[in-house]
Each structure stands twice: as structure tokens, then as C-alpha cells.
Design a protein around this motif. Structure first.
Motif, PDB file in Angstrom:
ATOM      1  N   ALA A 171     -51.077 -48.720   4.994  1.00 55.17           N
ATOM      2  CA  ALA A 171     -52.194 -49.499   4.464  1.00 55.17           C
ATOM      3  C   ALA A 171     -52.884 -50.288   5.571  1.00 55.17           C
ATOM      4  O   ALA A 171     -54.112 -50.345   5.655  1.00 55.17           O
ATOM      5  CB  ALA A 171     -51.708 -50.438   3.368  1.00 55.17           C
TER       6      ALA A 171
ATOM      7  N   ARG B 239     -54.849 -47.818   7.771  1.00 50.92           N
ATOM      8  CA  ARG B 239     -56.103 -47.369   7.147  1.00 50.92           C
ATOM      9  C   ARG B 239     -57.171 -48.447   7.262  1.00 50.92           C
ATOM     10  O   ARG B 239     -58.332 -48.163   7.557  1.00 50.92           O
ATOM     11  CB  ARG B 239     -55.864 -47.015   5.682  1.00 50.92           C
ATOM     12  N   THR B 240     -56.778 -49.702   7.027  1.00 49.61           N
ATOM     13  CA  THR B 240     -57.741 -50.789   7.106  1.00 49.61           C
ATOM     14  C   THR B 240     -58.262 -50.955   8.526  1.00 49.61           C
ATOM     15  O   THR B 240     -59.461 -51.180   8.741  1.00 49.61           O
ATOM     16  CB  THR B 240     -57.095 -52.104   6.627  1.00 49.61           C
TER      17      THR B 240
ATOM     18  N   ASP C  23     -58.572 -48.681  10.712  1.00 52.32           N
ATOM     19  CA  ASP C  23     -59.371 -47.519  11.061  1.00 52.32           C
ATOM     20  C   ASP C  23     -60.606 -47.381  10.182  1.00 52.32           C
ATOM     21  O   ASP C  23     -61.192 -46.312  10.086  1.00 52.32           O
ATOM     22  CB  ASP C  23     -58.528 -46.237  10.938  1.00 52.32           C
ATOM     23  N   ALA C  24     -61.015 -48.469   9.537  1.00 55.66           N
ATOM     24  CA  ALA C  24     -62.187 -48.437   8.674  1.00 55.66           C
ATOM     25  C   ALA C  24     -63.197 -49.482   9.132  1.00 55.66           C
ATOM     26  O   ALA C  24     -62.832 -50.513   9.702  1.00 55.66           O
ATOM     27  CB  ALA C  24     -61.789 -48.697   7.222  1.00 55.66           C
TER      28      ALA C  24
ATOM     29  N   SER D 248     -63.984 -45.208   6.326  1.00 55.40           N
ATOM     30  CA  SER D 248     -62.976 -44.637   7.236  1.00 55.40           C
ATOM     31  C   SER D 248     -63.651 -44.050   8.474  1.00 55.40           C
ATOM     32  O   SER D 248     -64.638 -43.328   8.368  1.00 55.40           O
ATOM     33  CB  SER D 248     -62.177 -43.553   6.515  1.00 55.40           C
TER      34      SER D 248
ATOM     35  N   GLN E  76     -61.082 -47.477  -1.009  1.00 53.72           N
ATOM     36  CA  GLN E  76     -59.656 -47.220  -0.823  1.00 53.72           C
ATOM     37  C   GLN E  76     -59.149 -47.752   0.510  1.00 53.72           C
ATOM     38  O   GLN E  76     -58.045 -48.269   0.603  1.00 53.72           O
ATOM     39  CB  GLN E  76     -59.388 -45.714  -0.933  1.00 53.72           C
ATOM     40  N   ASP E  77     -59.973 -47.643   1.559  1.00 55.86           N
ATOM     41  CA  ASP E  77     -59.567 -48.099   2.890  1.00 55.86           C
ATOM     42  C   ASP E  77     -60.209 -49.437   3.254  1.00 55.86           C
ATOM     43  O   ASP E  77     -60.218 -49.822   4.421  1.00 55.86           O
ATOM     44  CB  ASP E  77     -59.916 -47.048   3.944  1.00 55.86           C
ATOM     45  N   HIS E  78     -60.775 -50.123   2.259  1.00 55.23           N
ATOM     46  CA  HIS E  78     -61.416 -51.428   2.469  1.00 55.23           C
ATOM     47  C   HIS E  78     -62.546 -51.358   3.491  1.00 55.23           C
ATOM     48  O   HIS E  78     -62.795 -52.312   4.230  1.00 55.23           O
ATOM     49  CB  HIS E  78     -60.376 -52.475   2.884  1.00 55.23           C
TER      50      HIS E  78
END
Length: 253
Positions: A23, A26-27, A29-30, A48, A43-45
Motif C-alpha cells: 500500500a 503504491r501510494t 508510485d502515484a 499510478s 485505489q492508489d491515492h
């Protein structure tokens, strides 16, 4: 506690740790939009980075086409501000440079490529993604099948370079997003009524719909158009409504 129970608890603990790390990754990398009403529902805040994203005008008209172009420009402008240039590939050069600059995308940050057709646009995008040195890659096409989008998604994931595929309308009555795609998110952007005021003084409003996201739910939102740094904003009325409960709670305290 039996050995079997201990192993089960250990596995569950490891799975939870992996999920937390994933999690956070992902955050990181967004690219966040900076609006909780958007970021908290993604989903990734955020958008992406190592992924393909589809964008299309909500209707086959010049106004929605321009809104989608500026929405795209705002996203890649904020990516370019963090370092690197943007490649923007088209088969018909009708981009308006000053308009892109007003959305935060400076001319010296853009490499424009005019290709012969959609196939060449997609090829240029894939080569640019695999190069791995660009802040983002944008391509405008009328048609891109599942095989082509899967290749773009793989190339984006390999280098962590975001790819934005602007899907133009081919004919009325057939939404560009009806075509299957390997994109992680798929967006529709259109114009929304602005507040009454003097011409040119009020900020344009857009209807932004996330038609699909991998692992998350679709949603739609009204936002104000990009500023000179590529940032969106919530309309004042929406901001006031969101703040009203907080003000009421403060008065009660």
C-alpha cells in the motif's frame, strides 16, 4: 498453542506486513491530484506512475476535446515539474501551445512527435516508455486495441513512466472507451456549467468521470480547470459544503 496454529498466525502476520508495504509503495508510485475528493477514491491515492491511463472527451465536440486536452496537460505538467520532459505523439497536429502553457505545461518541457497514423503513434509511445528517461508519455489515437494497450501497460510498468492515451472520437454514438483496454484507469472529461460572471474571469469547470479503475470503484466529480501549475480545484460551492459540518462542530464546541 499448537505448532500449526503458530504457523498460521505467523503467515497471517507476514501477509498483513506485505499488504502494508504494498500500500505504501503504491501510494509513493502515484501522482496525487491534491484533492481529497479525488485522491481518496483512487485505489492508489493518485494517478499510478508505472501504468497506462485512458482519457476520452465525454462528447464528440470541440469543447470537451479541449477540456480533455487541458486535463491531460495538467497531469503531465505536474509530472514534468518533478523533473524530465514529456513526449506528446499525435497523427494530426492541432495542439495549441499557449493553451498547454496556461495549464502548466511549458514548451521547453514537451517533445512533440507527429506520426503518420495511429500505429506509428502507438509505436512512438512504446519506444519512449521503454527509454525510461521521460516524465510522461502522451499519445492521441482514434483506435488502439487490447494488444497495443497491453504492450503500453507493460512498457510503462517496466520503467515506471506514466502513459496517457488520449482516445479521440471516431464517430458519434460510439464512445472511445467502449473499446477494450489494458489501462489501469479510464477517464471521461467534459465541460460543466461555470458560475455566472464576467467572461474570462470565472474559472472553467469540468465534469471528470473515472469510468473504470483496476481494483476500485468508478465515480464522477465536478472540478475547476487547471491553474498555471496544472492543479485542479473544487468549485467554491463544493468546498463550502464540505467545510460546513466542521464549522458547525467548532461552534458547538
Amino acid at each position: 498453542m499448537t505448532g500449526c496454529s503458530a504457523r498460521t498466525q505467523c503467515l497471517e502476520s507476514l501477509r498483513a506486513q506485505v499488504a502494508r508495504v504494498a500500500a505504501v509503495t503504491r501510494t509513493a508510485d502515484a501522482l496525487p491530484f491534491g484533492l481529497a475528493a479525488l485522491d481518496e477514491r483512487l485505489q492508489d491515492h493518485g494517478l499510478s506512475r508505472g501504468a497506462l491511463h485512458d482519457l476520452a472527451p465525454a462528447a464528440p465536440c470541440l469543447a470537451d476535446d479541449a477540456a480533455t486536452t487541458l486535463f491531460t496537460a495538467g497531469v503531465v505538467a505536474r509530472l514534468a515539474q518533478q523533473g524530465g520532459s514529456v513526449l506528446w505523439a499525435v497523427s494530426r497536429f492541432d495542439l495549441y501551445g499557449p493553451g498547454l502553457e496556461q495549464a502548466g505545461l511549458a514548451p521547453d518541457r514537451v517533445i512533440f512527435v507527429e506520426a503518420r497514423d495511429d500505429t506509428m503513434v502507438l509505436a512512438a509511445m512504446e519506444d519512449a516508455l521503454r527509454h525510461g528517461t521521460l516524465a510522461a508519455v502522451v499519445g492521441e489515437v482514434r483506435r488502439a486495441g487490447m494488444t497495443a494497450t497491453r504492450r503500453l501497460q507493460l512498457a510503462a510498468a517496466e520503467t515506471g513512466t506514466p502513459a496517457l492515451l488520449f482516445r479521440r472520437w471516431r464517430k458519434a454514438g460510439q464512445c472511445p472507451l467502449a473499446e477494450p483496454s489494458a489501462a489501469v484507469t479510464r477517464w471521461r472529461v467534459g465541460c460543466a456549467p461555470s458560475l455566472p460572471g464576467a467572461a474570462g474571469l470565472t474559472r472553467a469547470r469540468w465534469s471528470v468521470e473515472l469510468a473504470r479503475q483496476r481494483g476500485g470503484d468508478p465515480f464522477s466529480i465536478i472540478v475547476e480547470a487547471c491553474d498555471a501549475q496544472g492543479r485542479l480545484a473544487l468549485p467554491a460551492a463544493a468546498v463550502d459544503r464540505a467545510a460546513a459540518p466542521e464549522r458547525a462542530a467548532a461552534r458547538a464546541a
